[in-house]
Design an enzyme around this catalytic site. Structure first.
Site, PDB file in Angstrom:
ATOM      1  N   PRO A   2     -49.265   1.051   7.860  1.00 51.82           N
ATOM      2  CA  PRO A   2     -49.984  -0.275   7.763  1.00 51.82           C
ATOM      3  C   PRO A   2     -51.289  -0.146   7.287  1.00 51.82           C
ATOM      4  O   PRO A   2     -52.047   0.767   8.039  1.00 51.82           O
ATOM      5  CB  PRO A   2     -49.598  -1.000   9.242  1.00 51.82           C
ATOM      6  CG  PRO A   2     -48.914  -0.184   9.718  1.00 51.82           C
ATOM      7  CD  PRO A   2     -48.792   1.125   9.102  1.00 51.82           C
ATOM      8  N   GLU A   3     -51.898  -0.951   6.398  1.00 60.00           N
ATOM      9  CA  GLU A   3     -53.476  -0.935   6.241  1.00 60.00           C
ATOM     10  C   GLU A   3     -53.940  -2.051   6.601  1.00 60.00           C
ATOM     11  O   GLU A   3     -53.148  -2.954   7.334  1.00 60.00           O
ATOM     12  CB  GLU A   3     -53.621  -0.469   4.824  1.00 60.00           C
ATOM     13  CG  GLU A   3     -53.047   0.705   4.395  1.00 60.00           C
ATOM     14  CD  GLU A   3     -53.397   0.835   2.676  1.00 60.00           C
ATOM     15  OE1 GLU A   3     -54.213   0.437   2.292  1.00 60.00           O
ATOM     16  OE2 GLU A   3     -52.335   1.650   2.096  1.00 60.00           O
TER      17      GLU A   3
END
Length: 280
Positions: A2-3
């Site tokens: 996840p960014e």
DNA sequence: CTACCATCCTGGTTGC
DNA sequence: TGCAACCAGGATGGTA
């Protein structure tokens, strides 16, 4: 995995289900992820009311009514999902289960265990090791062309590597750096210190635009990522260059058979995808 | 300061 | 179909 957009999506999901609730039970199923869990974590969370859910960079911030903040980082493979049925068995890699006063379980699952959980005093958050020295929020007001140009000045490193450095700007990862560089027409190989003036301005606009579009799409689901409610993000269908080696970039009229289409190179051990013709 | 590498760990995909 | 090699969204710490 996840960014920033994926973390923002999860934080929003948590906000709608956990915010305002009181934690009635906490199960911790192992001693550590990337780092040890905080001492006596279940005891310190039980009975606390969740007053706010927020995000800083790629960290989820869960503020408690005793002034402490529970920090959760999802690493590469973390998921944070809720489950309504407490009788369901735990899955492999369910490391932390937080039960709220409505009976809903909020489960942190992280197969690779690159994530982390910390508990810090709210007033000392910015001084905490995880956040001290961290760059500006790319979607915040403090992030603009001159600010980015300043932070890149004198850096003799490729712009790709500079943007992955959380001290320059906080929250970008491999996918959105590739996408933002494409949209700003900047080569990932260009030296960071040469991204100044209008070029820096264009890059800031591209970063903001791609992050906002990704958040609107609920993030990108490549393999593991899921929302708090199990839904998938769909921004991966909007990638211009990421994971598109050999394919034409959007709006490209050149002959892929001749040009090779989107190129993949390796920079600091990570894949970079870009269009050598449109990015200089 | 910078570039490069290995490391933490599991699981999905690829190639033989 | 089986198995091994390789690859992955992150972050850090070491070395040259």
């Amino acid at each position: 995995m996840p960014e920033l957009p994926e973390v923002e999506t999860v934080a929003r999901g948590l906000s709608s289900t956990l915010e305002g609730r009181t934690i009635v039970k906490v199960r911790q199923n192992r001693a550590d992820l990337r780092v040890p869990f905080p001492e006596n974590l279940p005891k310190r969370l039980t009975g606390r009311r969740v007053t706010h859910i927020g995000r800083r960079a790629k960290y989820i911030l869960i503020t408690l009514d005793d002034g402490n903040i529970l920090i959760v980082h999802l690493g590469m493979s973390g998921r944070f999902m809720f489950r309504h049925d407490p009788s369901l068995p735990l899955l492999a890699h369910d490391h932390l289960v937080i039960t709220a006063d409505d009976g809903v379980d909020h489960v942190l699952n992280d197969p690779r265990r690159f994530g982390l959980v910390a508990l810090v005093e709210g007033a000392k958050l910015d001084q905490h090791k995880l956040f001290a020295g961290m760059g500006p929020e790319p979607l915040g007001n403090a992030f603009d062309g001159p600010t980015l140009a300043d932070r890149l000045a004198g850096k003799n490193t490729p712009i790709k590597a500079a943007l992955l450095d959380q001290r320059v700007v906080a929250g970008l990862g491999n996918i959105y750096v590739c996408e933002a560089l494409f949209h700003s027409g900047i080569s990932p190989l260009r030296l960071a210190r040469t991204v100044q003036g209008q070029r820096a301005e264009r890059l800031v606009q591209a970063i903001r635009q791609v992050l906002n579009a990704a958040i609107a799409a609920g993030g990108s689901t490549l393999r593991d990522f899921m929302h708090h409610d199990g839904e998938l993000g769909y921004f991966q269908h909007s990638f211009s260059v990421y994971d598109r080696e050999g394919k034409p970039c959007p709006g490209c009229t050149c002959d892929v058979a001749k040009t090779g289409g989107i190129a993949r190179i390796v920079q600091s051990g990570r894949s970079t995808f870009y269009c050598p013709r449109k990015q200089r």
